[in-house]
Design a protein around this motif. Structure first.
Motif, PDB file in Angstrom:
ATOM      1  N   ARG A  67     -75.288 -15.100  -8.200  1.00  0.00           N
ATOM      2  CA  ARG A  67     -75.470 -15.875  -9.425  1.00  0.00           C
ATOM      3  C   ARG A  67     -75.932 -14.935 -10.530  1.00  0.00           C
ATOM      4  O   ARG A  67     -76.648 -13.968 -10.279  1.00  0.00           O
ATOM      5  CB  ARG A  67     -76.482 -16.990  -9.213  1.00  0.00           C
ATOM      6  N   PRO A  68     -75.534 -15.210 -11.775  1.00  0.00           N
ATOM      7  CA  PRO A  68     -76.063 -14.398 -12.870  1.00  0.00           C
ATOM      8  C   PRO A  68     -77.576 -14.591 -12.989  1.00  0.00           C
ATOM      9  O   PRO A  68     -78.100 -15.658 -12.672  1.00  0.00           O
ATOM     10  CB  PRO A  68     -75.354 -14.967 -14.105  1.00  0.00           C
ATOM     11  N   GLU A  69     -78.261 -13.571 -13.449  1.00  0.00           N
ATOM     12  CA  GLU A  69     -79.710 -13.638 -13.605  1.00  0.00           C
ATOM     13  C   GLU A  69     -80.098 -14.834 -14.463  1.00  0.00           C
ATOM     14  O   GLU A  69     -79.454 -15.144 -15.461  1.00  0.00           O
ATOM     15  CB  GLU A  69     -80.218 -12.356 -14.248  1.00  0.00           C
ATOM     16  N   GLY A  70     -81.121 -15.551 -14.012  1.00  0.00           N
ATOM     17  CA  GLY A  70     -81.624 -16.705 -14.743  1.00  0.00           C
ATOM     18  C   GLY A  70     -80.775 -17.950 -14.614  1.00  0.00           C
ATOM     19  O   GLY A  70     -81.045 -18.954 -15.258  1.00  0.00           O
ATOM     20  N   THR A  71     -79.746 -17.888 -13.773  1.00  0.00           N
ATOM     21  CA  THR A  71     -78.748 -18.959 -13.697  1.00  0.00           C
ATOM     22  C   THR A  71     -78.781 -19.679 -12.358  1.00  0.00           C
ATOM     23  O   THR A  71     -78.976 -19.074 -11.312  1.00  0.00           O
ATOM     24  CB  THR A  71     -77.338 -18.376 -13.947  1.00  0.00           C
ATOM     25  N   HIS A  72     -78.547 -20.957 -12.423  1.00  0.00           N
ATOM     26  CA  HIS A  72     -78.471 -21.872 -11.275  1.00  0.00           C
ATOM     27  C   HIS A  72     -76.995 -22.274 -11.189  1.00  0.00           C
ATOM     28  O   HIS A  72     -76.434 -22.759 -12.156  1.00  0.00           O
ATOM     29  CB  HIS A  72     -79.379 -23.047 -11.650  1.00  0.00           C
ATOM     30  N   ASN A  90     -81.744 -21.713 -14.639  1.00  0.00           N
ATOM     31  CA  ASN A  90     -82.350 -21.879 -13.314  1.00  0.00           C
ATOM     32  C   ASN A  90     -83.815 -22.266 -13.428  1.00  0.00           C
ATOM     33  O   ASN A  90     -84.661 -21.440 -13.752  1.00  0.00           O
ATOM     34  CB  ASN A  90     -82.210 -20.587 -12.513  1.00  0.00           C
ATOM     35  N   ARG A  91     -84.112 -23.509 -13.146  1.00  0.00           N
ATOM     36  CA  ARG A  91     -85.499 -23.983 -13.210  1.00  0.00           C
ATOM     37  C   ARG A  91     -86.285 -23.654 -11.940  1.00  0.00           C
ATOM     38  O   ARG A  91     -87.453 -23.986 -11.825  1.00  0.00           O
ATOM     39  CB  ARG A  91     -85.527 -25.483 -13.480  1.00  0.00           C
ATOM     40  N   PHE A  92     -85.631 -23.007 -10.962  1.00  0.00           N
ATOM     41  CA  PHE A  92     -86.291 -22.696  -9.698  1.00  0.00           C
ATOM     42  C   PHE A  92     -86.854 -21.281  -9.644  1.00  0.00           C
ATOM     43  O   PHE A  92     -87.460 -20.895  -8.669  1.00  0.00           O
ATOM     44  CB  PHE A  92     -85.329 -22.906  -8.528  1.00  0.00           C
ATOM     45  N   GLU A  93     -86.638 -20.482 -10.695  1.00  0.00           N
ATOM     46  CA  GLU A  93     -87.184 -19.127 -10.699  1.00  0.00           C
ATOM     47  C   GLU A  93     -88.696 -19.189 -10.897  1.00  0.00           C
ATOM     48  O   GLU A  93     -89.215 -20.115 -11.515  1.00  0.00           O
ATOM     49  CB  GLU A  93     -86.512 -18.287 -11.771  1.00  0.00           C
ATOM     50  N   LEU A  94     -89.406 -18.190 -10.399  1.00  0.00           N
ATOM     51  CA  LEU A  94     -90.862 -18.174 -10.476  1.00  0.00           C
ATOM     52  C   LEU A  94     -91.356 -18.185 -11.909  1.00  0.00           C
ATOM     53  O   LEU A  94     -92.336 -18.836 -12.238  1.00  0.00           O
ATOM     54  CB  LEU A  94     -91.417 -16.967  -9.723  1.00  0.00           C
ATOM     55  N   SER A  95     -90.693 -17.430 -12.774  1.00  0.00           N
ATOM     56  CA  SER A  95     -91.036 -17.470 -14.190  1.00  0.00           C
ATOM     57  C   SER A  95     -89.817 -18.021 -14.942  1.00  0.00           C
ATOM     58  O   SER A  95     -88.681 -17.826 -14.526  1.00  0.00           O
ATOM     59  CB  SER A  95     -91.400 -16.083 -14.703  1.00  0.00           C
ATOM     60  N   SER A  96     -90.065 -18.694 -16.019  1.00  0.00           N
ATOM     61  CA  SER A  96     -88.986 -19.306 -16.786  1.00  0.00           C
ATOM     62  C   SER A  96     -88.044 -18.220 -17.310  1.00  0.00           C
ATOM     63  O   SER A  96     -88.487 -17.277 -17.967  1.00  0.00           O
ATOM     64  CB  SER A  96     -89.567 -20.107 -17.946  1.00  0.00           C
ATOM     65  N   PRO A  97     -86.739 -18.315 -17.008  1.00  0.00           N
ATOM     66  CA  PRO A  97     -85.819 -17.267 -17.462  1.00  0.00           C
ATOM     67  C   PRO A  97     -85.678 -17.249 -18.983  1.00  0.00           C
ATOM     68  O   PRO A  97     -85.691 -18.290 -19.625  1.00  0.00           O
ATOM     69  CB  PRO A  97     -84.500 -17.644 -16.788  1.00  0.00           C
ATOM     70  N   GLU A  98     -85.589 -16.037 -19.524  1.00  0.00           N
ATOM     71  CA  GLU A  98     -85.382 -15.889 -20.963  1.00  0.00           C
ATOM     72  C   GLU A  98     -83.898 -15.915 -21.306  1.00  0.00           C
ATOM     73  O   GLU A  98     -83.521 -16.289 -22.408  1.00  0.00           O
ATOM     74  CB  GLU A  98     -86.030 -14.598 -21.444  1.00  0.00           C
ATOM     75  N   THR A  99     -83.053 -15.498 -20.366  1.00  0.00           N
ATOM     76  CA  THR A  99     -81.606 -15.531 -20.572  1.00  0.00           C
ATOM     77  C   THR A  99     -80.955 -16.138 -19.342  1.00  0.00           C
ATOM     78  O   THR A  99     -81.485 -16.052 -18.225  1.00  0.00           O
ATOM     79  CB  THR A  99     -81.023 -14.125 -20.813  1.00  0.00           C
ATOM     80  N   TRP A 100     -79.811 -16.760 -19.529  1.00  0.00           N
ATOM     81  CA  TRP A 100     -79.048 -17.346 -18.436  1.00  0.00           C
ATOM     82  C   TRP A 100     -77.614 -17.526 -18.902  1.00  0.00           C
ATOM     83  O   TRP A 100     -77.307 -17.445 -20.086  1.00  0.00           O
ATOM     84  CB  TRP A 100     -79.653 -18.668 -17.971  1.00  0.00           C
ATOM     85  N   SER A 101     -76.740 -17.808 -17.962  1.00  0.00           N
ATOM     86  CA  SER A 101     -75.346 -18.097 -18.256  1.00  0.00           C
ATOM     87  C   SER A 101     -75.198 -19.612 -18.320  1.00  0.00           C
ATOM     88  O   SER A 101     -75.615 -20.314 -17.401  1.00  0.00           O
ATOM     89  CB  SER A 101     -74.461 -17.511 -17.152  1.00  0.00           C
ATOM     90  N   ALA A 102     -74.596 -20.127 -19.386  1.00  0.00           N
ATOM     91  CA  ALA A 102     -74.443 -21.572 -19.574  1.00  0.00           C
ATOM     92  C   ALA A 102     -72.973 -21.914 -19.728  1.00  0.00           C
ATOM     93  O   ALA A 102     -72.332 -21.467 -20.680  1.00  0.00           O
ATOM     94  CB  ALA A 102     -75.227 -22.035 -20.799  1.00  0.00           C
TER      95      ALA A 102
END
Length: 143
Positions: A67-72, A90-102
């Motif tokens: 999966r791309p970083e920060g992405t669910h 991705n809301r399941f990462e330990l810290s809130s991602p700053e970037t993700w693929s949407a």
């Protein structure tokens, strides 16, 4: 790490198992022609696992898509030689991602051992959560 496996359920019994190296956090499964496409929840680095289930007593891993970083990317839809995979924050990462693929990834799976992304439909906000693709050319998505 030992992962407990259910051995029976009402009118069901386990006939095969694959532990995916302890990364079996599966959410959505699509099966086509003896191949299962498993979307992972996002608790690890995997997005989609492609598994040979032609002999259900001996499932075997064909390939995996990170999966791309920060992405669910926990949902899959398969038709013919195409695989659709959702991308959302991705809301399941330990810290809130700053970037993700949407958006929505489109992959060529004519060779399941070598899935190739051939398209991407970007969306605003946190990305695609649900999708429905029946027959035809239209895919219905919601964010």
């Amino acid at each position: 790490m030992s992962v407990p496996v259910a051995t029976n359920g009402l009118n069901m019994s386990v006939i095969g198992h694959i532990d995916l190296d302890g990364k079996g956090d599966g959410m959505h499964v699509e099966v086509l022609d003896g191949v299962a496409y498993l979307g992972h929840m996002g608790y690890n680095d995997l997005g989609t696992s492609i598994i040979d289930v032609s002999d259900p007593t001996r499932p075997s891993l064909i390939s995996q898509i990170r999966r791309p970083e920060g992405t669910h990317s926990h949902k899959t839809q398969v038709r013919g030689d195409l695989l659709l995979v959702n991308h959302e924050r991705n809301r399941f990462e330990l810290s809130s991602p700053e970037t993700w693929s949407a958006g929505l990834a489109v992959l060529d799976i004519s060779d399941p051992a070598h899935p190739t992304q051939i398209g991407f439909y970007p969306t605003p906000g946190v990305g695609v959560h649900r999708m429905s693709w029946w027959d035809g050319d239209l895919v219905y998505v919601s964010g």
